[in-house]
Design a protein around this motif. Structure first.
Motif, PDB file in Angstrom:
ATOM      1  N   UNK A 187     -93.804  -0.091 -25.228  1.00 55.53           N
ATOM      2  CA  UNK A 187     -92.593   0.231 -25.164  1.00 55.53           C
ATOM      3  C   UNK A 187     -91.495  -0.749 -25.645  1.00 55.53           C
ATOM      4  N   UNK A 188     -90.292  -0.422 -25.942  1.00 50.99           N
ATOM      5  CA  UNK A 188     -89.248  -1.495 -26.372  1.00 50.99           C
ATOM      6  C   UNK A 188     -88.030  -1.155 -25.913  1.00 50.99           C
ATOM      7  N   UNK A 189     -87.260  -2.217 -25.724  1.00 53.88           N
ATOM      8  CA  UNK A 189     -85.680  -1.823 -25.314  1.00 53.88           C
ATOM      9  C   UNK A 189     -85.013  -2.743 -26.028  1.00 53.88           C
ATOM     10  N   UNK A 190     -83.834  -2.078 -26.684  1.00 54.60           N
ATOM     11  CA  UNK A 190     -82.829  -3.025 -27.448  1.00 54.60           C
ATOM     12  C   UNK A 190     -81.685  -2.912 -26.705  1.00 54.60           C
ATOM     13  N   UNK A 191     -80.834  -4.086 -26.657  1.00 58.25           N
ATOM     14  CA  UNK A 191     -79.849  -4.377 -25.854  1.00 58.25           C
ATOM     15  C   UNK A 191     -78.567  -4.578 -26.724  1.00 58.25           C
ATOM     16  N   UNK A 192     -77.411  -3.881 -26.622  1.00 60.04           N
ATOM     17  CA  UNK A 192     -76.119  -4.573 -27.564  1.00 60.04           C
ATOM     18  C   UNK A 192     -76.350  -4.023 -28.686  1.00 60.04           C
ATOM     19  N   UNK A 193     -75.612  -4.770 -29.801  1.00 58.20           N
ATOM     20  CA  UNK A 193     -75.373  -4.303 -31.007  1.00 58.20           C
ATOM     21  C   UNK A 193     -76.217  -5.305 -32.033  1.00 58.20           C
ATOM     22  N   UNK A 194     -76.953  -6.501 -31.435  1.00 60.71           N
ATOM     23  CA  UNK A 194     -77.442  -7.617 -32.527  1.00 60.71           C
ATOM     24  C   UNK A 194     -78.929  -7.598 -32.876  1.00 60.71           C
ATOM     25  N   UNK A 195     -79.718  -6.412 -32.018  1.00 64.34           N
ATOM     26  CA  UNK A 195     -81.135  -6.119 -32.283  1.00 64.34           C
ATOM     27  C   UNK A 195     -81.249  -5.539 -33.437  1.00 64.34           C
ATOM     28  N   UNK A 204     -92.425   0.718 -31.199  1.00 62.99           N
ATOM     29  CA  UNK A 204     -92.869   1.822 -30.131  1.00 62.99           C
ATOM     30  C   UNK A 204     -93.318   2.953 -30.905  1.00 62.99           C
ATOM     31  N   UNK A 205     -93.230   3.419 -31.836  1.00 59.83           N
ATOM     32  CA  UNK A 205     -93.662   4.554 -32.376  1.00 59.83           C
ATOM     33  C   UNK A 205     -95.213   4.219 -32.853  1.00 59.83           C
ATOM     34  N   UNK A 206     -95.370   3.082 -33.557  1.00 62.50           N
ATOM     35  CA  UNK A 206     -96.748   2.381 -33.772  1.00 62.50           C
ATOM     36  C   UNK A 206     -97.588   2.400 -32.647  1.00 62.50           C
ATOM     37  N   UNK A 207     -96.908   1.833 -31.264  1.00 61.79           N
ATOM     38  CA  UNK A 207     -97.532   1.550 -30.169  1.00 61.79           C
ATOM     39  C   UNK A 207     -97.737   2.738 -29.228  1.00 61.79           C
ATOM     40  N   UNK A 208     -97.271   3.635 -29.764  1.00 61.80           N
ATOM     41  CA  UNK A 208     -97.504   5.005 -28.735  1.00 61.80           C
ATOM     42  C   UNK A 208     -96.818   5.074 -27.601  1.00 61.80           C
ATOM     43  N   UNK A 209     -95.643   4.225 -27.548  1.00 62.49           N
ATOM     44  CA  UNK A 209     -94.664   4.223 -26.284  1.00 62.49           C
ATOM     45  C   UNK A 209     -93.492   4.508 -26.567  1.00 62.49           C
ATOM     46  N   UNK A 210     -92.580   4.054 -25.874  1.00 68.90           N
ATOM     47  CA  UNK A 210     -91.248   4.711 -26.104  1.00 68.90           C
ATOM     48  C   UNK A 210     -90.042   3.651 -26.565  1.00 68.90           C
ATOM     49  N   UNK A 211     -89.041   4.082 -27.079  1.00 69.20           N
ATOM     50  CA  UNK A 211     -87.767   2.955 -27.442  1.00 69.20           C
ATOM     51  C   UNK A 211     -86.736   3.307 -26.804  1.00 69.20           C
TER      52      UNK A 211
END
Length: 441
Positions: A187-195, A204-211
């Protein structure tokens, strides 16, 4: 609308229902119909901490210079929350990265929580963003205790572009797919505008988790809480759906997914399902001219491993049928509820297309894609048998996005770079949430 067909076998953790866009077809006319496949997770057999699947979790945290201040403080608060929630059966590791990678806590049963929280509190910001290094190290920590009958996951959080180590999304996605084959999800978490949202969504999709996308750092603790709540209530793993066209029919499209297609069907691997979770797949099925009578349209097979009780492997099958016959015009009208969901998912796909256009600086195309969806949804709303909250909410959302497009446009007077980046991320996250049936937070 006729009742959907489905499998509701007693004691199974996940039920499956199928509803078709049409109940009857004219004989002798080829064409296409839509099928909605709804997977509904029930409640686990036990809710006690000692009876659920143990967690094997790696928290991989960006501590690069851009995380200095509030973002990093909220991350540390979130990690402390996770530390408080894990039980004696769980394994936890904490990894941080800037240009270097540090293992704050190797994979272990957390016996002294206060001691670990003190170490977490001492994390400070650094320099560049070696995302791949932190990601791979988190995987190594999870792999130490990776066994069937556990929830094995890497949770990666970042606010910046990967600029050290491996930075190519396709290479990292291949690694995530390899992790899944070993039983580890991402699973992945993106914060703000720079990522880089494309990178995190791909992982997340390849890793079958959540974004997850958080525009403000103060949203970070809630994301960690939501992810942990799900991990603590997993009731089905190793989920696969195979769909096979029958009677000359073919499955030709699965909206919002990239399945593996065969000559007449398709198959998809899905992430773990949590208690009370619902996943929806929208399939396009091309059919040949039918003779009068009832015809099997397609067969769906759902395979999964239960994550409660005896961890049994479960297989459910559903066959959908259509009737070809003459009749009054209203008998051939599409089922509104099926069409509605299909159009909402199509709107999600369009948001992603609009975001790609914005990324290229082509705001005209970005607006056009959203405006076409707005017109379609408005027409659908006008023809609804009664006011529909979901459609009307989505119409409001698309209108808001179109207004945001005017602010973020390069023709706007002022510096619109930040607005453009935030708009891209908002479009893609909304698209992801709908396509993957994740509730809006």
């Amino acid at each position: 609308m006729s009742e959907p067909v489905g499998s509701k076998e007693k004691g199974t953790a996940v039920q499956v229902e199928v509803a078709l866009s049409h109940n009857m077809l004219w004989p002798g006319h080829p064409g296409s119909v839509w099928a909605l496949v709804k997977l509904v997770a029930g409640k686990g057999e036990s809710t006690g901490k000692d009876d659920r699947l143990p967690l094997n979790l790696a928290l991989v945290l960006d501590r690069s210079g851009s995380m200095h201040g509030e973002p990093l403080e909220y991350v540390k608060e979130s990690v402390s929350f996770v530390v408080d929630q894990v039980a004696s059966c769980d394994f936890l590791s904490v990894i941080t990265f800037d240009q270097d990678v540090d293992v704050i806590c190797q994979s272990q049963n957390v016996a002294n929580k206060d001691s670990l929280k003190k170490v977490v509190k001492s994390i400070s910001s650094g320099g560049s963003t070696n995302l791949s290094g932190g990601f791979f190290r988190g995987y190594r920590e999870v792999l130490k205790e990776c066994k069937p009958g556990k929830v094995n996951r890497v949770l990666l959080l970042t606010d910046g572009e990967a600029n050290v180590g491996i930075t190519e999304p396709s290479l990292l996605a291949d690694k995530a797919k390899g992790m899944v084959e070993k039983g580890v999800s991402v699973s992945t978490v993106g914060v703000g505008a720079g990522f880089n949202e494309d990178l995190l969504m791909t992982l997340a999709e390849a890793g079958q988790g959540h974004y997850y996308y958080v525009s403000n750092p103060d949203e970070i603790p809630k994301v960690f809480a939501d992810e942990l709540e799900g991990l603590l209530s997993v009731i089905a793993q190793a989920i696969s759906v195979s769909m096979e066209g029958l009677s000359g029919c073919r499955v030709t499209r699965v909206l919002g997914y990239e399945p593996v297609f065969t000559a007449t069907g398709a198959s998809i691997e899905l992430p773990d399902m949590y208690e009370n979770e619902v996943k929806i797949l929208a399939l396009q099925i091309d059919h040949p001219p039918f003779a009068p009578g009832e015809h099997d349209v397609f067969k769906l097979v759902l395979d999964y491993t239960g994550a409660t009780g005896d961890l049994d492997a479960v297989t459910l099958q559903v066959t959908a049928k259509l009737t070809a016959a003459s009749g009054p015009e209203h008998a051939f009208e599409p089922n509104f509820e099926v069409v509605k969901v299909v159009e909402l998912i199509r709107t999600a796909v369009a948001k992603d297309e609009s975001a790609q256009a914005v990324t290229r600086g082509d705001f005209e195309t970005g607006r056009k894609v959203l405006q076409e969806r707005l017109d379609t949804l408005s027409h659908l709303s006008n023809g609804a048998p009664r006011p529909d909250v979901e459609i009307n909410d989505e119409i409001k959302e698309v209108n808001t996005l179109l207004e945001s497009m005017d602010t973020a446009s390069p023709y706007w007077i002022g510096d619109s770079t930040l607005d453009s980046q935030m708009l891209q991320k908002k479009l893609k996250f909304q698209s992801y949430q709908t396509r993957r049936s994740r509730p809006k937070k």
